[in-house]
Design a protein around this motif. Structure first.
Motif, PDB file in Angstrom:
ATOM      1  N   GLN A  13     -10.885  32.564  -4.317  1.00  0.00           N
ATOM      2  CA  GLN A  13     -10.069  31.406  -4.664  1.00  0.00           C
ATOM      3  C   GLN A  13      -9.186  31.068  -3.475  1.00  0.00           C
ATOM      4  OE1 GLN A  13      -7.840  32.354  -8.265  1.00  0.00           O
ATOM      5  NE2 GLN A  13      -9.073  30.814  -9.307  1.00  0.00           N
ATOM      6  N   THR A  51      -1.583  18.771 -11.547  1.00  0.00           N
ATOM      7  CA  THR A  51      -1.852  20.115 -12.058  1.00  0.00           C
ATOM      8  C   THR A  51      -0.544  20.779 -12.463  1.00  0.00           C
ATOM      9  OG1 THR A  51      -1.603  21.473 -10.047  1.00  0.00           O
ATOM     10  CG2 THR A  51      -3.699  20.280 -10.319  1.00  0.00           C
ATOM     11  N   GLU A  52      -0.665  21.918 -13.097  1.00  0.00           N
ATOM     12  CA  GLU A  52       0.504  22.723 -13.447  1.00  0.00           C
ATOM     13  C   GLU A  52       0.682  23.887 -12.476  1.00  0.00           C
ATOM     14  OE1 GLU A  52       0.469  23.781 -17.564  1.00  0.00           O
ATOM     15  OE2 GLU A  52       0.122  21.718 -18.201  1.00  0.00           O
ATOM     16  N   THR A  53      -0.042  23.860 -11.382  1.00  0.00           N
ATOM     17  CA  THR A  53       0.004  24.913 -10.384  1.00  0.00           C
ATOM     18  C   THR A  53       1.382  24.974  -9.731  1.00  0.00           C
ATOM     19  OG1 THR A  53      -2.345  24.649  -9.944  1.00  0.00           O
ATOM     20  CG2 THR A  53      -1.051  25.727  -8.240  1.00  0.00           C
ATOM     21  N   LEU A  54       1.913  26.159  -9.612  1.00  0.00           N
ATOM     22  CA  LEU A  54       3.186  26.366  -8.937  1.00  0.00           C
ATOM     23  C   LEU A  54       2.910  26.793  -7.503  1.00  0.00           C
ATOM     24  CD1 LEU A  54       5.084  28.272 -11.769  1.00  0.00           C
ATOM     25  CD2 LEU A  54       5.104  25.819 -11.265  1.00  0.00           C
ATOM     26  N   GLU A  72       1.629  30.561  -8.598  1.00  0.00           N
ATOM     27  CA  GLU A  72       1.232  30.841  -9.979  1.00  0.00           C
ATOM     28  C   GLU A  72       0.308  29.743 -10.501  1.00  0.00           C
ATOM     29  OE1 GLU A  72       4.249  31.845 -12.887  1.00  0.00           O
ATOM     30  OE2 GLU A  72       5.632  32.333 -11.274  1.00  0.00           O
ATOM     31  N   LYS A  73      -0.429  30.080 -11.541  1.00  0.00           N
ATOM     32  CA  LYS A  73      -1.285  29.135 -12.263  1.00  0.00           C
ATOM     33  C   LYS A  73      -2.294  28.462 -11.332  1.00  0.00           C
ATOM     34  CE  LYS A  73       2.168  28.103 -15.750  1.00  0.00           C
ATOM     35  NZ  LYS A  73       2.910  27.070 -16.468  1.00  0.00           N
ATOM     36  N   ASN A  74      -3.049  29.269 -10.622  1.00  0.00           N
ATOM     37  CA  ASN A  74      -4.053  28.769  -9.694  1.00  0.00           C
ATOM     38  C   ASN A  74      -5.303  28.364 -10.478  1.00  0.00           C
ATOM     39  OD1 ASN A  74      -5.626  28.193  -7.503  1.00  0.00           O
ATOM     40  ND2 ASN A  74      -5.462  30.193  -6.563  1.00  0.00           N
ATOM     41  N   GLY A  75      -5.276  27.174 -11.038  1.00  0.00           N
ATOM     42  CA  GLY A  75      -6.349  26.720 -11.914  1.00  0.00           C
ATOM     43  C   GLY A  75      -7.465  25.979 -11.197  1.00  0.00           C
ATOM     44  N   THR A  76      -8.444  25.551 -11.978  1.00  0.00           N
ATOM     45  CA  THR A  76      -9.622  24.887 -11.422  1.00  0.00           C
ATOM     46  C   THR A  76      -9.290  23.538 -10.804  1.00  0.00           C
ATOM     47  OG1 THR A  76     -10.160  23.990 -13.602  1.00  0.00           O
ATOM     48  CG2 THR A  76     -11.237  26.048 -12.972  1.00  0.00           C
TER      49      THR A  76
END
Length: 107
Positions: A13, A51-54, A72-76
């Motif tokens: 990632q 996104t909600e990625t921090l 944090e919150k390493n999403g797609t």
């Protein structure tokens, strides 16, 4: 030369990147520096907005430095935006290889 280091974790990632330096393509219209800056800033703004990625971001215009790390919150969605940015970097490097150095590091 712009040195771009992209960081990936052991799961492959993307977790961040550093851009450092100025391309010095031209004294008047440095299209390489402008393109790298525009792509980078758009990616960061898109991650923040969509996104909600921090994340953490630091800049220093004089040095041509942008440092970006996902915290944090390493999403797609963030991964897709980073993949798009990296695709742009790869295309720029292939066309302007004497002005851009793209490196990948595992962290």
């Amino acid at each position: 030369m712009v040195k771009i280091t992209v960081y990936q974790n052991h799961d492959q990632q993307f977790v961040g990147f550093d851009c450092l330096g100025h391309a010095e393509y031209s004294d008047e219209n440095d299209i390489v520096c402008a393109a790298v800056s525009a792509m980078t800033i758009n990616c960061i703004n898109s991650i923040e907005t969509f996104t909600e990625t921090l994340f953490y971001c630091d800049t220093n215009e004089a040095d041509g430095m942008i440092s970006f790390r996902i915290t944090e919150k390493n999403g797609t969605d963030a991964q897709l935006l980073l993949k798009s940015l990296i695709l742009g970097f790869e295309n720029m490097e292939s066309n302007y290889e004497e002005y851009i150095d793209l490196i990948f590091e595992e962290v």
